[in-house]
Design an enzyme around this catalytic site. Structure first.
Site, PDB file in Angstrom:
ATOM      1  N   HIS A   1     -30.532  35.730  15.677  1.00 49.98           N
ATOM      2  CA  HIS A   1     -30.659  36.711  15.051  1.00 49.98           C
ATOM      3  C   HIS A   1     -29.215  36.341  14.037  1.00 49.98           C
ATOM      4  CE1 HIS A   1     -27.765  38.343  16.287  1.00 49.98           C
ATOM      5  NE2 HIS A   1     -27.205  39.108  15.412  1.00 49.98           N
TER       6      HIS A   1
ATOM      7  N   HIS B   1     -26.766  33.320  15.681  1.00 51.03           N
ATOM      8  CA  HIS B   1     -26.649  33.689  16.887  1.00 51.03           C
ATOM      9  C   HIS B   1     -26.910  34.805  18.287  1.00 51.03           C
ATOM     10  CE1 HIS B   1     -24.988  36.517  14.488  1.00 51.03           C
ATOM     11  NE2 HIS B   1     -25.003  37.516  15.674  1.00 51.03           N
TER      12      HIS B   1
END
Ligand code: SIN
Length: 281
Positions: free
Chosen positions: A105, A256
């Site tokens: 995300h 990440h």
């Protein structure tokens, strides 16, 4: 301070040496840090000993602080700007948000003004026989864009996806009032970095629920294909944390995810601050 920038050798990321974040940074040093941050997408500093106030002050050098809903439940006493990210419990109650982002995300992409970036300061890192656990992986949406064939670039440039806060499964399901606070928004799926002008892909499997002007079935397939493309090994840097690392990522070009390969009694404790952002273009 004599600053050194050491690229990780991956598609993104650099270590910054020669900087003590507990001291106030002169403008020249700060400008070098900010340039590296914009260029590498992820930068990190080892062996930093900073207080919550110093972390907040450093974050503010990059602009206004963004308050995250998790901070309303788990913040550092007297520092509401800092969200505690942790698996630790005290008297049976979690002291922080656990499993803050297991799926790929970009932070708060579901808001009209997604944050510029996020800073994570590591206080306690779990390990197994001295080997660190609880890594964080970062993927470069810029390198992923660069690698796309021209036909795909033409197909998606100028299109906008619908980002929905309720789309992603979260470790702590949001309340209805939190859902109501973030109605679905539309952002370009090919973004331009606000400081470098570099283009990047901005698509996430769980947060994007459709693409304007494309029928839902095709849009879902396209979102999946692009989201999977961004997280190919060639575009990833995996950070092995050490206690006292301070790491920051750019929420425009970088996605990440936290690797959940540990559990109590192994403790992980991080302090997170977030920088305000602007509507994506
Ligand atoms: C986050 O997604 O903000 C947390 C990442 C991590 O805990 O490694």
């Amino acid at each position: 301070m004599s600053i050194e920038i050491i690229p990780t050798g991956a598609a993104l990321g650099a270590e910054i040496r020669g900087v003590d974040l507990a001291r106030s940074l002169d403008d020249q040093t700060f400008a070098a840090i900010e340039r590296a941050y914009n260029e590498y997408g992820v930068i990190f500093f080892r062996e930093q000993r900073i207080t919550p106030q110093q972390q907040v002050a450093f974050t503010r050098r990059f602009g206004e602080i963004e308050f995250n809903i998790f901070g309303e439940r788990w913040s550092v006493p007297d520092s509401p700007e800092i969200v505690v990210v942790s698996n630790v419990t005290e008297e049976g109650r979690p002291i922080g948000v656990r499993r803050a982002g297991e799926n790929w995300h970009s932070d708060m992409c579901y808001t009209a003004r997604p944050p510029r970036g996020t800073i994570l300061y590591a206080l306690e890192i779990p390990d197994l026989f001295g080997l660190p656990l609880g890594d964080t992986e970062f993927a470069s949406g810029a390198a992923a864009w660069d690698a796309l064939p021209e036909s795909m670039r033409q197909r998606i440039e100028g299109r906008r996806a619908v980002f929905d806060f309720a789309g992603r499964k979260r470790a702590f399901p949001p309340t209805q009032s939190e859902v109501d606070r973030y109605p679905p928004v539309k952002h370009p799926i090919v973004r331009m970095h606000p400081y470098t002008g570099r283009k990047c892909l901005y698509v996430m499997r769980d947060d994007c629920i459709g693409i304007e002007g494309i029928d839902p079935e095709e849009a879902e397939a396209l979102i999946t294909a692009l989201a999977d493309h961004i997280v190919k090994p060639a575009f990833i840097y995996r950070h092995h944390w050490r206690p006292s690392d301070l790491l920051m990522w750019d929420n425009c070009t970088v996605q990440h995810r936290a690797i959940q390969d540990y559990d109590l009694p192994r403790r992980r404790l991080m302090h997170r601050t977030t920088m305000g952002g602007a509507p994506p273009v």
